[in-house]
Scaffold this motif. Structure first.
Motif, PDB file in Angstrom:
ATOM      1  N   VAL A  98      39.310 -18.394 -11.801  1.00 43.47           N
ATOM      2  CA  VAL A  98      38.272 -17.597 -11.127  1.00 43.47           C
ATOM      3  C   VAL A  98      38.828 -16.227 -10.756  1.00 43.47           C
ATOM      4  O   VAL A  98      39.999 -16.086 -10.433  1.00 43.47           O
ATOM      5  N   SER A 133      39.058 -14.870 -15.135  1.00 44.91           N
ATOM      6  CA  SER A 133      38.474 -16.199 -14.960  1.00 44.91           C
ATOM      7  C   SER A 133      38.604 -17.008 -16.241  1.00 44.91           C
ATOM      8  O   SER A 133      39.190 -16.558 -17.219  1.00 44.91           O
ATOM      9  N   ASP A 157      32.667 -18.270 -11.591  1.00 43.53           N
ATOM     10  CA  ASP A 157      33.910 -17.634 -11.993  1.00 43.53           C
ATOM     11  C   ASP A 157      34.442 -16.696 -10.899  1.00 43.53           C
ATOM     12  O   ASP A 157      35.233 -15.812 -11.165  1.00 43.53           O
TER      13      ASP A 157
END
Length: 165
Positions: A98, A133, A157
């Motif tokens: 992320v 991400s 994300d």
């Protein structure tokens, strides 16, 4: 906004000052003393050892067939925290999985940034996100990679980690 509220809540609960890291602090932690584009070195084929980015497993699910790493990290989408090797500071997931919010307001460049690592702050609707991400292509999954997000943005994300003074 949610991430900064969480840090404020955590500070109140613990009596310690938690906050989002500055962009400079985040990059220092991600690089972990390295001087290469990625903290695991210049070999992009090692991405799947250290980061959850765009790769073969993700391409099978989301249909992305170009601009993916030529390896399989076993996670098509999000990966559980700590699924990959840590950097030299022992920090996990500093690349991929992320994007992580920082305290800094977005600027296109580092012009006007403080020289001492303090955040570029003010009333801003966009903040710097770092790390990439699970969707990030290999050439962009690097310690200096940066993006922006609106302060009310949410997604699968986006995430954050906190720093403590």
């Amino acid at each position: 906004t949610d991430a900064t509220r969480y840090a404020a809540w955590l500070s109140k609960q613990t009596g310690r000052n938690y906050r989002l890291p500055t962009e400079a602090e985040w990059e220092y932690a991600a690089r972990a003393g390295s001087t290469t584009a990625r903290y695991w070195g210049e070999d992009r084929s090692r991405q799947c050892e250290f980061a959850n980015g765009a790769d073969v497993s993700g391409a099978k699910i989301v249909g992305q067939t170009t601009r993916t790493a030529e390896c399989d990290d076993r996670f098509a989408l999000l990966a559980p925290v700590g699924s990959f090797k840590p950097n030299a500071f022992g920090l996990f997931d500093m690349a991929g999985n992320v994007w992580e919010w920082t305290q800094d307001c977005w600027r296109d460049s580092y012009t006007g940034a403080s020289g001492d690592g303090r955040a570029v702050e003010g009333s801003c609707g966009q903040r710097v996100i770092r790390g990439g991400s699970w969707r990030t292509k290999p050439e962009s999954l690097r310690s200096a990679g940066r993006g922006l997000g609106t302060t009310d943005q949410r997604g699968d994300d986006l995430g954050f980690r906190v720093a403590v003074d």
